[in-house]
Design a protein around this motif. Structure first.
Motif, PDB file in Angstrom:
ATOM      1  N   UNK A   1     -28.389 106.498 -14.945  1.00 26.96           N
ATOM      2  CA  UNK A   1     -29.594 106.889 -15.684  1.00 26.96           C
ATOM      3  C   UNK A   1     -29.236 107.212 -17.130  1.00 26.96           C
ATOM      4  N   UNK A   2     -30.159 106.984 -18.028  1.00 24.76           N
ATOM      5  CA  UNK A   2     -29.938 107.313 -19.432  1.00 24.76           C
ATOM      6  C   UNK A   2     -29.726 108.815 -19.554  1.00 24.76           C
ATOM      7  N   UNK A   3     -28.894 109.215 -20.476  1.00 27.32           N
ATOM      8  CA  UNK A   3     -28.698 110.643 -20.686  1.00 27.32           C
ATOM      9  C   UNK A   3     -29.908 111.203 -21.417  1.00 27.32           C
ATOM     10  N   UNK A   4     -30.031 112.480 -21.428  1.00 28.53           N
ATOM     11  CA  UNK A   4     -31.144 113.113 -22.125  1.00 28.53           C
ATOM     12  C   UNK A   4     -31.903 114.047 -21.220  1.00 28.53           C
ATOM     13  N   UNK A   5     -33.083 114.395 -21.625  1.00 28.57           N
ATOM     14  CA  UNK A   5     -33.904 115.344 -20.874  1.00 28.57           C
ATOM     15  C   UNK A   5     -34.105 114.862 -19.445  1.00 28.57           C
ATOM     16  N   UNK A   6     -33.875 115.744 -18.497  1.00 27.66           N
ATOM     17  CA  UNK A   6     -34.114 115.428 -17.099  1.00 27.66           C
ATOM     18  C   UNK A   6     -32.943 114.793 -16.383  1.00 27.66           C
ATOM     19  N   UNK A   7     -31.838 114.511 -17.090  1.00 26.01           N
ATOM     20  CA  UNK A   7     -30.648 113.937 -16.460  1.00 26.01           C
ATOM     21  C   UNK A   7     -29.501 114.923 -16.629  1.00 26.01           C
ATOM     22  N   UNK A   8     -28.877 115.280 -15.520  1.00 23.92           N
ATOM     23  CA  UNK A   8     -27.811 116.266 -15.501  1.00 23.92           C
ATOM     24  C   UNK A   8     -26.555 115.619 -14.914  1.00 23.92           C
ATOM     25  N   UNK A   9     -25.609 115.246 -15.769  1.00 21.80           N
ATOM     26  CA  UNK A   9     -24.369 114.598 -15.345  1.00 21.80           C
ATOM     27  C   UNK A   9     -23.386 115.680 -14.916  1.00 21.80           C
ATOM     28  N   UNK A  10     -22.914 115.624 -13.672  1.00 19.98           N
ATOM     29  CA  UNK A  10     -22.049 116.683 -13.153  1.00 19.98           C
ATOM     30  C   UNK A  10     -20.751 116.806 -13.938  1.00 19.98           C
ATOM     31  N   UNK A  11     -20.267 115.715 -14.520  1.00 19.10           N
ATOM     32  CA  UNK A  11     -19.025 115.757 -15.304  1.00 19.10           C
ATOM     33  C   UNK A  11     -19.214 116.600 -16.568  1.00 19.10           C
ATOM     34  N   UNK A  12     -20.406 116.578 -17.132  1.00 16.94           N
ATOM     35  CA  UNK A  12     -20.695 117.385 -18.319  1.00 16.94           C
ATOM     36  C   UNK A  12     -20.586 118.879 -18.036  1.00 16.94           C
ATOM     37  N   UNK A  13     -20.610 119.257 -16.767  1.00 16.19           N
ATOM     38  CA  UNK A  13     -20.543 120.668 -16.386  1.00 16.19           C
ATOM     39  C   UNK A  13     -19.213 121.033 -15.740  1.00 16.19           C
ATOM     40  N   UNK A  14     -18.241 120.123 -15.800  1.00 17.27           N
ATOM     41  CA  UNK A  14     -16.896 120.439 -15.338  1.00 17.27           C
ATOM     42  C   UNK A  14     -16.457 119.801 -14.042  1.00 17.27           C
ATOM     43  N   UNK A  15     -17.288 118.983 -13.414  1.00 19.52           N
ATOM     44  CA  UNK A  15     -16.875 118.312 -12.179  1.00 19.52           C
ATOM     45  C   UNK A  15     -15.752 117.324 -12.486  1.00 19.52           C
ATOM     46  N   UNK A  16     -14.827 117.206 -11.538  1.00 23.62           N
ATOM     47  CA  UNK A  16     -13.645 116.357 -11.701  1.00 23.62           C
ATOM     48  C   UNK A  16     -13.630 115.315 -10.589  1.00 23.62           C
ATOM     49  N   UNK A  17     -13.455 114.052 -10.948  1.00 25.51           N
ATOM     50  CA  UNK A  17     -13.377 112.978  -9.955  1.00 25.51           C
ATOM     51  C   UNK A  17     -12.012 113.039  -9.275  1.00 25.51           C
TER      52      UNK A  17
END
Length: 125
Positions: A35-51
């Motif tokens: 999904x495009x980044x921006x309002x309404x999209x929450x990328x778990x990596x942006x909050x510290x999740x590690x693959x």
């Protein structure tokens, strides 16, 4: 079928079908790819999740789900990779719990994976 009130249960031929919710999923949820980044999209990596299959991302992912819920809804995006999660102390809760108006989206089958960490066994005894 007439327009139903949000939260109402719908029946067809006396069989329950589903509850009616006022939330409309964003179009980005149904589109192929990330999904495009921006309002309404929450990328778990942006909050510290590690693959990593050995890193416990459960608290981070649950926090991001809560953020999306608190924002009124959205997409929690899990990019390609294997993300380890603990099972949780209560077997009925699973690893992570989705909340109202929150959608979990990955990059597809085999690309984005939430994997319970090795040694996690909270089955009822």
């Amino acid at each position: 079928m007439p327009l139903e009130t949000a939260g109402a249960n719908v029946t067809a031929d006396d069989a329950p079908v589903h509850a009616v919710y006022a939330y409309q999923p964003p179009i980005a949820f149904f589109a192929a790819g990330a999904p495009a980044s921006g309002a309404g999209v929450f990328n778990i990596v942006d909050y510290g999740a590690v693959a990593s299959a050995s890193f416990d991302n459960r608290a981070i992912i649950q926090h991001v789900i809560q953020l999306a819920h608190d924002a009124g809804g959205g997409i929690v995006y899990v990019p390609a990779g294997v993300f380890g999660i603990s099972a949780g102390a209560d077997p009925s809760t699973g690893g992570v719990r989705l909340l109202e108006n929150v959608l979990l989206k990955g990059d597809g089958i085999g690309a984005s994976t939430l994997r319970v960490l090795d040694g996690q066994d909270h089955r009822a005894k």
